[in-house]
Design an enzyme around this catalytic site. Sequence first.
Site, PDB file in Angstrom:
ATOM      1  N   ARG A  63       0.820  -1.209   0.000  1.00  0.00           N
ATOM      2  CA  ARG A  63       0.000   0.000   0.000  1.00  0.00           C
ATOM      3  C   ARG A  63       0.860   1.269   0.000  1.00  0.00           C
ATOM      4  O   ARG A  63       0.497   2.259  -0.641  1.00  0.00           O
ATOM      5  CB  ARG A  63      -0.925  -0.012   1.224  1.00  0.00           C
ATOM      6  CG  ARG A  63      -1.846   1.176   1.273  1.00  0.00           C
ATOM      7  CD  ARG A  63      -2.966   0.961   2.272  1.00  0.00           C
ATOM      8  NE  ARG A  63      -3.950   2.024   2.177  1.00  0.00           N
ATOM      9  CZ  ARG A  63      -4.235   2.864   3.176  1.00  0.00           C
ATOM     10  NH1 ARG A  63      -3.598   2.755   4.323  1.00  0.00           N
ATOM     11  NH2 ARG A  63      -5.148   3.801   3.003  1.00  0.00           N
ATOM     12  N   HIS A  67       0.504   4.528  -2.488  1.00  0.00           N
ATOM     13  CA  HIS A  67       0.337   5.899  -1.992  1.00  0.00           C
ATOM     14  C   HIS A  67       1.524   6.779  -2.348  1.00  0.00           C
ATOM     15  O   HIS A  67       1.410   8.000  -2.355  1.00  0.00           O
ATOM     16  CB  HIS A  67       0.079   5.895  -0.487  1.00  0.00           C
ATOM     17  CG  HIS A  67      -1.334   5.544  -0.142  1.00  0.00           C
ATOM     18  ND1 HIS A  67      -2.048   6.168   0.848  1.00  0.00           N
ATOM     19  CD2 HIS A  67      -2.186   4.635  -0.690  1.00  0.00           C
ATOM     20  CE1 HIS A  67      -3.276   5.654   0.908  1.00  0.00           C
ATOM     21  NE2 HIS A  67      -3.370   4.710  -0.016  1.00  0.00           N
ATOM     22  N   ASN A  95      -3.635   9.043   4.668  1.00  0.00           N
ATOM     23  CA  ASN A  95      -2.421   8.394   5.184  1.00  0.00           C
ATOM     24  C   ASN A  95      -2.333   8.352   6.704  1.00  0.00           C
ATOM     25  O   ASN A  95      -1.753   7.422   7.266  1.00  0.00           O
ATOM     26  CB  ASN A  95      -1.174   9.132   4.663  1.00  0.00           C
ATOM     27  CG  ASN A  95      -1.023   9.014   3.150  1.00  0.00           C
ATOM     28  OD1 ASN A  95      -1.572   8.102   2.542  1.00  0.00           O
ATOM     29  ND2 ASN A  95      -0.277   9.935   2.556  1.00  0.00           N
ATOM     30  N   PRO A 164      -7.493   7.818  -4.009  1.00  0.00           N
ATOM     31  CA  PRO A 164      -8.914   7.479  -3.973  1.00  0.00           C
ATOM     32  C   PRO A 164      -9.388   7.246  -2.535  1.00  0.00           C
ATOM     33  O   PRO A 164      -8.615   6.832  -1.685  1.00  0.00           O
ATOM     34  CB  PRO A 164      -9.007   6.192  -4.795  1.00  0.00           C
ATOM     35  CG  PRO A 164      -7.629   5.677  -4.916  1.00  0.00           C
ATOM     36  CD  PRO A 164      -6.671   6.796  -4.658  1.00  0.00           C
ATOM     37  N   HIS A 194      -6.240  -5.775  -2.468  1.00  0.00           N
ATOM     38  CA  HIS A 194      -7.071  -5.956  -1.273  1.00  0.00           C
ATOM     39  C   HIS A 194      -7.385  -7.428  -1.002  1.00  0.00           C
ATOM     40  O   HIS A 194      -8.260  -7.736  -0.212  1.00  0.00           O
ATOM     41  CB  HIS A 194      -8.355  -5.127  -1.384  1.00  0.00           C
ATOM     42  CG  HIS A 194      -8.123  -3.638  -1.285  1.00  0.00           C
ATOM     43  ND1 HIS A 194      -9.108  -2.706  -1.493  1.00  0.00           N
ATOM     44  CD2 HIS A 194      -6.993  -2.937  -0.988  1.00  0.00           C
ATOM     45  CE1 HIS A 194      -8.603  -1.485  -1.341  1.00  0.00           C
ATOM     46  NE2 HIS A 194      -7.332  -1.596  -1.041  1.00  0.00           N
TER      47      HIS A 194
HETATM   48  C1  HEM Z   1      -8.989   1.652  -5.872  1.00  0.00           C
HETATM   49  C2  HEM Z   1      -8.894   2.535  -4.923  1.00  0.00           C
HETATM   50  C3  HEM Z   1      -8.445   2.193  -3.526  1.00  0.00           C
HETATM   51  C4  HEM Z   1      -9.029   2.609  -2.383  1.00  0.00           C
HETATM   52  C5  HEM Z   1     -10.229   3.536  -2.271  1.00  0.00           C
HETATM   53  C6  HEM Z   1      -8.305   2.029  -1.296  1.00  0.00           C
HETATM   54  C7  HEM Z   1      -8.593   2.251   0.036  1.00  0.00           C
HETATM   55  C8  HEM Z   1      -8.018   1.563   1.079  1.00  0.00           C
HETATM   56  C9  HEM Z   1      -8.386   1.735   2.461  1.00  0.00           C
HETATM   57  C10 HEM Z   1      -9.417   2.720   2.994  1.00  0.00           C
HETATM   58  C11 HEM Z   1      -7.652   0.864   3.190  1.00  0.00           C
HETATM   59  C12 HEM Z   1      -7.687   0.688   4.707  1.00  0.00           C
HETATM   60  C13 HEM Z   1      -6.899   1.824   5.335  1.00  0.00           C
HETATM   61  C14 HEM Z   1      -7.087   1.960   6.823  1.00  0.00           C
HETATM   62  O1  HEM Z   1      -7.651   1.083   7.470  1.00  0.00           O
HETATM   63  O2  HEM Z   1      -6.627   2.980   7.363  1.00  0.00           O
HETATM   64  C15 HEM Z   1      -6.811   0.146   2.269  1.00  0.00           C
HETATM   65  C16 HEM Z   1      -5.920  -0.836   2.615  1.00  0.00           C
HETATM   66  C17 HEM Z   1      -5.060  -1.430   1.723  1.00  0.00           C
HETATM   67  N1  HEM Z   1      -4.882  -1.094   0.398  1.00  0.00           N
HETATM   68 FE1  HEM Z   1      -6.108   0.040  -0.698  1.00  0.00          FE
HETATM   69  N2  HEM Z   1      -7.309   1.256  -1.799  1.00  0.00           N
HETATM   70  C18 HEM Z   1      -7.337   1.337  -3.149  1.00  0.00           C
HETATM   71  C19 HEM Z   1      -6.450   0.753  -4.022  1.00  0.00           C
HETATM   72  C20 HEM Z   1      -5.323   0.061  -3.638  1.00  0.00           C
HETATM   73  C21 HEM Z   1      -4.226  -0.287  -4.494  1.00  0.00           C
HETATM   74  C22 HEM Z   1      -4.107   0.118  -5.958  1.00  0.00           C
HETATM   75  C23 HEM Z   1      -3.347  -0.989  -3.738  1.00  0.00           C
HETATM   76  C24 HEM Z   1      -2.022  -1.578  -4.133  1.00  0.00           C
HETATM   77  C25 HEM Z   1      -1.691  -1.949  -5.353  1.00  0.00           C
HETATM   78  C26 HEM Z   1      -3.918  -1.103  -2.421  1.00  0.00           C
HETATM   79  C27 HEM Z   1      -3.371  -1.812  -1.384  1.00  0.00           C
HETATM   80  C28 HEM Z   1      -3.909  -1.881  -0.109  1.00  0.00           C
HETATM   81  C29 HEM Z   1      -3.461  -2.824   0.888  1.00  0.00           C
HETATM   82  C30 HEM Z   1      -2.466  -3.937   0.672  1.00  0.00           C
HETATM   83  C31 HEM Z   1      -4.173  -2.523   2.064  1.00  0.00           C
HETATM   84  C32 HEM Z   1      -4.004  -3.170   3.451  1.00  0.00           C
HETATM   85  C33 HEM Z   1      -2.906  -2.423   4.189  1.00  0.00           C
HETATM   86  C34 HEM Z   1      -2.578  -2.942   5.563  1.00  0.00           C
HETATM   87  O3  HEM Z   1      -3.116  -3.952   6.017  1.00  0.00           O
HETATM   88  O4  HEM Z   1      -1.726  -2.292   6.225  1.00  0.00           O
HETATM   89  N3  HEM Z   1      -5.085  -0.423  -2.383  1.00  0.00           N
HETATM   90  N4  HEM Z   1      -7.046   0.599   0.999  1.00  0.00           N
END
Ligand code: HEM
Length: 328
Positions: A63, A67, A95, A164, A194
């Site tokens: 992630r 970002h 973030n 996003p 995800h």
């Molecule tokens: C399409 C739009 C996307 C949105 C709206 C989004 C939003 C989010 C949100 C809200 C979280 C949880 C954050 C929190 O709890 O504070 C999250 C977690 C995560 N996102 Fe996304 N995300 C998107 C795309 C992506 C992309 C493109 C990637 C990587 C290629 C990604 C990888 C991850 C990962 C691996 C987590 C888990 C992180 C952890 O457990 O520490 N996301 N995302």
Amino acid sequence: MRLNISSACMFIQALLLAQGAISEAQLTVDFYRSSCPNLQFIVRGTMQVAVMNETRIAASILRLFFHDCFVQGCDASVLLDDTPTMKGEKSAFPNANSLRGFDVIDIIKANVEAYCPGVVSCADILALASRDAVVLSGGPGWNVLLGRRDSLTASVSLAKSNLPAPTDDLNTLIQKFQAQGLSVQDLVTLSGAHTIGLARCTTFKNRLYNNGGSGMPDQTMNMAYLQQLQSICPSTGGDDNLALLDFMTPSRFDTLYYKNLLYQRGLLNSDQELYSSNDSSTSTIVSSYAQNWRLFYQNFATSMISMGNVNPLMGNSGSIRKNCRVVS
Ligand code: HEM
Ligand SMILES: *[C@@H]1O[C@H](CO)[C@@H](O)[C@H](O)[C@H]1NC(C)=O
Ligand SMILES: *[C@@H]1O[C@H](CO)[C@@H](O)[C@H](O)[C@H]1NC(C)=O
């Protein structure tokens, strides 16, 4: 025209400059082949230790790269700490209290510096570490293109505007990816990240109790799944409680994320939108990945390379930081 020594030198210099400009315009797989031959082993080894210590760190690092790339390009701007004169990106709403893994990047950087001081950028370390995060979670591998340099600045305002939000609808998601030069297919494919990791209740709670101000849960959510999430996230409080992004196989990089969407078990609104918004340009891709892991793996590798190509700093722009948190 007589060619004297000095004009010949200028001619050769111009040739070299032109060549430099061409080779610098593209990231390459073997950028550090002679300057840091062990780079890939050092990053992989350190990531292996970090993931063995804490499985979730793979998701957190992946992630971080996303970002980074969406804000001024993949230039390690996300890693910079605030200073009295420059506000970093860490405190931006998407973030803050959310990004993790900065200490692991520091450890990788320290290990790399011990072998090849002053040579490898933090931006490239993040690109390699996120590939390794995917591999160590059981996902596909790919050759990471390298040669990025580190930013001299960060942008808290671009972090707010470009990243996003989990509440975004499909059109907004598509627009935010297109603003980075990424396609609808990249959006659906990269959202497959995800398949690992966790999210705080605050990022999806509106769906459980008051979707779009309706006073009702989101109708595109499976009832049993809804109840399970409500037990994790009470209607008041518990905003930092955590839920699995892929509740079936939370730390395996597989296609269950997409299968969940078919059964209305996407966690974030931005996840379920890819299938339930009735836009066949995304829902057909979701269905095909749900059935075909090879296709997902292949396309994920391709889309990660595309995301890694967003606005890299190269040549004489940017720097190689000593400490990933500090401009140098
Ligand atoms: C399409 C739009 C996307 C949105 C709206 C989004 C939003 C989010 C949100 C809200 C979280 C949880 C954050 C929190 O709890 O504070 C999250 C977690 C995560 N996102 Fe996304 N995300 C998107 C795309 C992506 C992309 C493109 C990637 C990587 C290629 C990604 C990888 C991850 C990962 C691996 C987590 C888990 C992180 C952890 O457990 O520490 N996301 N995302
Ligand atoms: C190991 O994981 C814990 C969280 O589970 C974290 O606090 C700690 O810093 C990690 N240690 C290393 C060396 O990565
Ligand atoms: C999508 O289509 C289904 C079936 O036609 C319908 O029940 C649902 O409300 C639609 N969803 C949206 C977001 O328009």
